[in-house]
Scaffold this active site. Structure first.
Site, PDB file in Angstrom:
ATOM      1  N   ARG A 148       0.821  -1.230   0.000  1.00 32.06           N
ATOM      2  CA  ARG A 148       0.000   0.000   0.000  1.00 32.06           C
ATOM      3  C   ARG A 148       0.853   1.278   0.000  1.00 32.06           C
ATOM      4  NH1 ARG A 148      -2.955  -3.268   3.574  1.00 32.06           N
ATOM      5  NH2 ARG A 148      -4.780  -4.127   2.538  1.00 32.06           N
ATOM      6  N   GLU A 167      -3.638  17.688 -11.033  1.00 35.72           N
ATOM      7  CA  GLU A 167      -4.119  18.144 -12.336  1.00 35.72           C
ATOM      8  C   GLU A 167      -5.589  18.545 -12.327  1.00 35.72           C
ATOM      9  OE1 GLU A 167      -2.257  16.047 -15.628  1.00 35.72           O
ATOM     10  OE2 GLU A 167      -3.973  16.537 -16.891  1.00 35.72           O
ATOM     11  N   ASN A 203       0.668  19.175 -20.474  1.00 38.43           N
ATOM     12  CA  ASN A 203       0.264  18.294 -21.567  1.00 38.43           C
ATOM     13  C   ASN A 203       0.283  19.002 -22.923  1.00 38.43           C
ATOM     14  OD1 ASN A 203      -0.184  16.094 -19.852  1.00 38.43           O
ATOM     15  ND2 ASN A 203      -2.202  16.880 -19.304  1.00 38.43           N
ATOM     16  N   LYS A 217       8.410  22.763 -13.669  1.00 37.98           N
ATOM     17  CA  LYS A 217       7.526  21.640 -13.338  1.00 37.98           C
ATOM     18  C   LYS A 217       7.232  21.616 -11.845  1.00 37.98           C
ATOM     19  CE  LYS A 217       6.072  17.041 -13.968  1.00 37.98           C
ATOM     20  NZ  LYS A 217       6.060  15.831 -14.753  1.00 37.98           N
ATOM     21  N   ARG A 226      -1.821  22.125 -13.935  1.00 39.77           N
ATOM     22  CA  ARG A 226      -0.909  21.042 -14.327  1.00 39.77           C
ATOM     23  C   ARG A 226      -1.200  20.541 -15.739  1.00 39.77           C
ATOM     24  NH1 ARG A 226       1.667  16.063 -10.804  1.00 39.77           N
ATOM     25  NH2 ARG A 226       2.813  15.176 -12.549  1.00 39.77           N
ATOM     26  N   GLU A 261      10.741  17.846 -24.452  1.00 42.16           N
ATOM     27  CA  GLU A 261      10.070  18.267 -23.207  1.00 42.16           C
ATOM     28  C   GLU A 261      10.671  19.579 -22.687  1.00 42.16           C
ATOM     29  OE1 GLU A 261       7.403  16.807 -22.046  1.00 42.16           O
ATOM     30  OE2 GLU A 261       7.486  14.647 -22.421  1.00 42.16           O
ATOM     31  N   HIS A 290      -0.080  11.531 -27.975  1.00 44.94           N
ATOM     32  CA  HIS A 290      -0.583  10.227 -27.535  1.00 44.94           C
ATOM     33  C   HIS A 290      -1.266   9.480 -28.683  1.00 44.94           C
ATOM     34  CE1 HIS A 290      -0.502  11.189 -22.934  1.00 44.94           C
ATOM     35  NE2 HIS A 290       0.686  11.092 -23.474  1.00 44.94           N
ATOM     36  N   HIS A 301       8.657   9.142 -27.186  1.00 44.50           N
ATOM     37  CA  HIS A 301       7.674  10.028 -26.553  1.00 44.50           C
ATOM     38  C   HIS A 301       7.989  11.513 -26.790  1.00 44.50           C
ATOM     39  CE1 HIS A 301       4.712  11.472 -23.720  1.00 44.50           C
ATOM     40  NE2 HIS A 301       5.643  12.174 -23.111  1.00 44.50           N
ATOM     41  N   HIS A 341       0.512  16.996 -26.076  1.00 39.27           N
ATOM     42  CA  HIS A 341       0.342  15.585 -25.733  1.00 39.27           C
ATOM     43  C   HIS A 341      -0.908  14.940 -26.330  1.00 39.27           C
ATOM     44  CE1 HIS A 341       3.696  16.274 -23.111  1.00 39.27           C
ATOM     45  NE2 HIS A 341       3.633  15.068 -22.587  1.00 39.27           N
ATOM     46  N   LYS A 388       3.606  11.386 -11.098  1.00 38.30           N
ATOM     47  CA  LYS A 388       2.744  10.566 -11.969  1.00 38.30           C
ATOM     48  C   LYS A 388       3.475   9.259 -12.258  1.00 38.30           C
ATOM     49  CE  LYS A 388      -0.126  13.844 -14.475  1.00 38.30           C
ATOM     50  NZ  LYS A 388      -0.469  14.400 -15.808  1.00 38.30           N
TER      51      LYS A 388
HETATM   52  P1  NAD Z   1      13.182   5.297 -21.707  1.00 37.21           P
HETATM   53  O1  NAD Z   1      13.051   5.152 -20.252  1.00 37.21           O
HETATM   54  O2  NAD Z   1      12.676   4.182 -22.560  1.00 37.21           O
HETATM   55  O3  NAD Z   1      14.700   5.585 -22.058  1.00 37.21           O
HETATM   56  C1  NAD Z   1      15.077   5.718 -23.413  1.00 37.21           C
HETATM   57  C2  NAD Z   1      16.222   4.759 -23.785  1.00 37.21           C
HETATM   58  O4  NAD Z   1      17.416   5.270 -23.244  1.00 37.21           O
HETATM   59  C3  NAD Z   1      16.065   3.359 -23.230  1.00 37.21           C
HETATM   60  O5  NAD Z   1      16.484   2.456 -24.209  1.00 37.21           O
HETATM   61  C4  NAD Z   1      17.030   3.328 -22.054  1.00 37.21           C
HETATM   62  O6  NAD Z   1      17.532   2.037 -21.823  1.00 37.21           O
HETATM   63  C5  NAD Z   1      18.099   4.248 -22.522  1.00 37.21           C
HETATM   64  N1  NAD Z   1      18.855   4.960 -21.498  1.00 37.21           N
HETATM   65  C6  NAD Z   1      18.366   5.508 -20.371  1.00 37.21           C
HETATM   66  N2  NAD Z   1      19.328   6.224 -19.758  1.00 37.21           N
HETATM   67  C7  NAD Z   1      20.447   6.072 -20.491  1.00 37.21           C
HETATM   68  C8  NAD Z   1      21.764   6.583 -20.387  1.00 37.21           C
HETATM   69  N3  NAD Z   1      22.112   7.431 -19.410  1.00 37.21           N
HETATM   70  N4  NAD Z   1      22.673   6.224 -21.321  1.00 37.21           N
HETATM   71  C9  NAD Z   1      22.314   5.403 -22.355  1.00 37.21           C
HETATM   72  N5  NAD Z   1      21.067   4.924 -22.519  1.00 37.21           N
HETATM   73  C10 NAD Z   1      20.158   5.257 -21.601  1.00 37.21           C
HETATM   74  O7  NAD Z   1      12.419   6.590 -22.245  1.00 37.21           O
HETATM   75  P2  NAD Z   1      12.322   8.096 -21.725  1.00 37.21           P
HETATM   76  O8  NAD Z   1      12.308   8.905 -22.953  1.00 37.21           O
HETATM   77  O9  NAD Z   1      13.279   8.401 -20.653  1.00 37.21           O
HETATM   78  O10 NAD Z   1      10.873   8.121 -21.049  1.00 37.21           O
HETATM   79  C11 NAD Z   1       9.699   7.920 -21.791  1.00 37.21           C
HETATM   80  C12 NAD Z   1       8.605   7.516 -20.851  1.00 37.21           C
HETATM   81  O11 NAD Z   1       8.390   8.539 -19.885  1.00 37.21           O
HETATM   82  C13 NAD Z   1       7.273   7.279 -21.528  1.00 37.21           C
HETATM   83  O12 NAD Z   1       6.733   6.064 -21.076  1.00 37.21           O
HETATM   84  C14 NAD Z   1       6.407   8.431 -21.042  1.00 37.21           C
HETATM   85  O13 NAD Z   1       5.053   8.093 -20.971  1.00 37.21           O
HETATM   86  C15 NAD Z   1       6.985   8.692 -19.697  1.00 37.21           C
HETATM   87  N6  NAD Z   1       6.732  10.033 -19.178  1.00 37.21           N
HETATM   88  C16 NAD Z   1       6.227  10.144 -17.937  1.00 37.21           C
HETATM   89  C17 NAD Z   1       6.008  11.380 -17.401  1.00 37.21           C
HETATM   90  C18 NAD Z   1       5.522  11.517 -15.985  1.00 37.21           C
HETATM   91  O14 NAD Z   1       5.199  12.618 -15.557  1.00 37.21           O
HETATM   92  N7  NAD Z   1       5.479  10.457 -15.229  1.00 37.21           N
HETATM   93  C19 NAD Z   1       6.306  12.533 -18.133  1.00 37.21           C
HETATM   94  C20 NAD Z   1       6.832  12.381 -19.416  1.00 37.21           C
HETATM   95  C21 NAD Z   1       7.044  11.119 -19.933  1.00 37.21           C
HETATM   96  N1  GLY Z   2       4.151  15.098 -17.803  1.00 43.02           N
HETATM   97  C1  GLY Z   2       2.889  15.632 -17.414  1.00 43.02           C
HETATM   98  C2  GLY Z   2       2.728  15.767 -15.943  1.00 43.02           C
HETATM   99  O1  GLY Z   2       3.583  15.379 -15.179  1.00 43.02           O
HETATM  100  O2  GLY Z   2       1.700  16.225 -15.510  1.00 43.02           O
END
Ligand code: NAD
Ligand code: GLY
Length: 369
Positions: free
Chosen positions: A121, A237, A245, A227, A241, A185, A252, A266, A248, A143
């Site tokens: 939990r 949100e 997006n 942020k 917040r 971003e 999406h 992304h 987005h 998130k």
């Molecule tokens: P990812 O986590 O897939 O990383 C991208 C690639 O880079 C992967 O292959 C990973 O193995 C590699 N990698 C990571 N760090 C590395 C490093 N230092 N050196 C070499 N390779 C490295 O993708 P991302 O772009 O970091 O994140 C995308 C995700 O984030 C999506 O799922 C998206 O929905 C999510 N997201 C979430 C939020 C949130 O607020 N929670 C906001 C924006 C995006």
């Molecule tokens: N990336 C959108 C949020 O964190 O609200």
């Protein structure tokens, strides 16, 4: 080291940003620990590059480490890996008072954060973001979640980390394509609320891409400040917040249409989505045509994807993309919501966007394909 506070009462935490932070990880994390052990979840790519140095830094402070490496990539953010991660944490006997470490990009941060939210939990977790995208966006704000067959991020929870350590040194191993995806971003923050930051990005974006440490530190810090401010004012949100997006709704739909695959990362989708959102804003008479042109010019100058035409392979047409937007969780009472802009740095939430205008923007985007 720069420090940015996320002010959320008794769930407040700091984002610490700087070079050499992973080498200090033991010192930074130790004060959070009730017993000197952590469970790290990462992906295989990051594990090969950064796990042993991180483990050594933790062990140097007497912290015992166990670790799990999941496959890299967006497809990892699914039910099966959530189950594997959560059951592994249970096998490691992680208890309510322990701390889980998410080491990786946004995929790992989202998945592991969600696992921490549901484990017993809710257990505390620390974000160690290793991509630019994760440092400026996904590791901050709580998130967490996974994708399902119905769409992206449809299952999840708000679960704030207890600490974020963004070590800009680890960005040096990031492939250029992933770096530029994260830069999508960064640009978003300028576009949504800080025209002066966007001016600076137009000037110093190439230095950021080339690896200038001071420029990277400034870009990550300003993004996180924006942020953190928004999240501190509107954690769940209810209003402001949603500005995060920007781009987005388009993004999406495009991600779903490309099957969350390597065809579109992304942040690439965010960049294309921001360009389309400014185009839509201009067509609706909210801003001049110069504004979308300026957005596109900067993205192009950085060597980024800008247009739907930049996505390889087949895509469903405008109507099918609009239908995919209908699955987006930001739909309110069946209407599509967009973040539009009255100019660079002046984004706002628009609930009454005429569907015809969206269709016209997409139709023109496909005409250029
Ligand atoms: P990812 O986590 O897939 O990383 C991208 C690639 O880079 C992967 O292959 C990973 O193995 C590699 N990698 C990571 N760090 C590395 C490093 N230092 N050196 C070499 N390779 C490295 O993708 P991302 O772009 O970091 O994140 C995308 C995700 O984030 C999506 O799922 C998206 O929905 C999510 N997201 C979430 C939020 C949130 O607020 N929670 C906001 C924006 C995006
Ligand atoms: N990336 C959108 C949020 O964190 O609200």
């Amino acid at each position: 080291m720069n420090r940015v506070a996320v002010d959320l009462g008794d769930r407040s935490y700091e984002v610490r940003i700087g070079p050499g932070l992973f080498a200090r990880a033991g010192v930074e994390i130790a004060p959070l620990l009730r017993r000197k052990r952590v469970a790290i979840v990462t992906d295989a790519t990051v594990a090969a590059l950064h796990l042993s140095a991180l483990t050594a830094a933790l062990e140097a402070e007497g912290i015992a480490v166990s670790s799990l490496a999941l496959p890299p990539g967006e497809a990892t953010k699914n039910w099966a890996n959530l189950a594997q991660c959560t059951e592994w944490l249970l096998d490691q006997k992680v208890e309510r008072r322990d701390v889980v470490v998410a080491l990786g990009g946004g995929v790992i941060g989202d998945l592991v954060g969600f696992s921490a939210a549901i484990l017993r939990r809710g257990v505390r977790f620390v974000q160690l973001p290793t991509t630019l995208l994760a440092q400026v966006d996904s590791s901050v704000g709580g998130k967490t979640g996974i994708n399902t067959a119905q769409g992206k991020n449809l299952v999840g929870a708000f679960h704030q980390p207890s600490l974020v350590l963004a070590d800009i040194d680890v960005l040096t191993t990031l492939p250029d394509r992933d770096f530029l995806s994260g830069y999508g971003e960064v640009v978003k923050y300028g576009l949504l609320g800080d025209a002066v930051f966007f001016d600076w990005l137009e000037r110093d974006g190439p230095a950021i891409r080339a690896g200038d440490a001071a420029a990277r530190l400034k870009a990550v810090t300003r993004s996180v400040e924006m942020k953190a401010g928004i999240v501190s004012r509107d954690e769940t949100e209810e209003g402001e917040r949603a500005l995060l997006n920007l781009g987005h709704t388009f993004c999406h739909a495009l991600e779903k249409a490309t099957g969350y695959s390597d065809r579109l990362l992304h942040g690439e989708g965010v960049a294309i989505g921001c360009a389309l959102a400014f185009e839509l804003s201009s067509r609706l008479g909210l801003c001049s045509q110069e504004e979308p042109s300026r957005v596109r010019a900067h993205l192009k100058a950085m060597g980024m994807k800008v247009d739907i035409a930049d996505i390889a392979g087949d895509l469903p047409g405008p109507d099918a993309l609009i239908a995919l937007m209908g699955q987006d969780k930001k739909v309110v009472d069946g209407r599509l919501r967009f973040i539009l802009a009255r100019g660079i740095g002046q984004a706002f939430v628009a609930d009454d966007v005429p569907g015809d205008a969206v269709r016209a923007v997409l139709t023109d985007a496909f005409r250029n394909r």
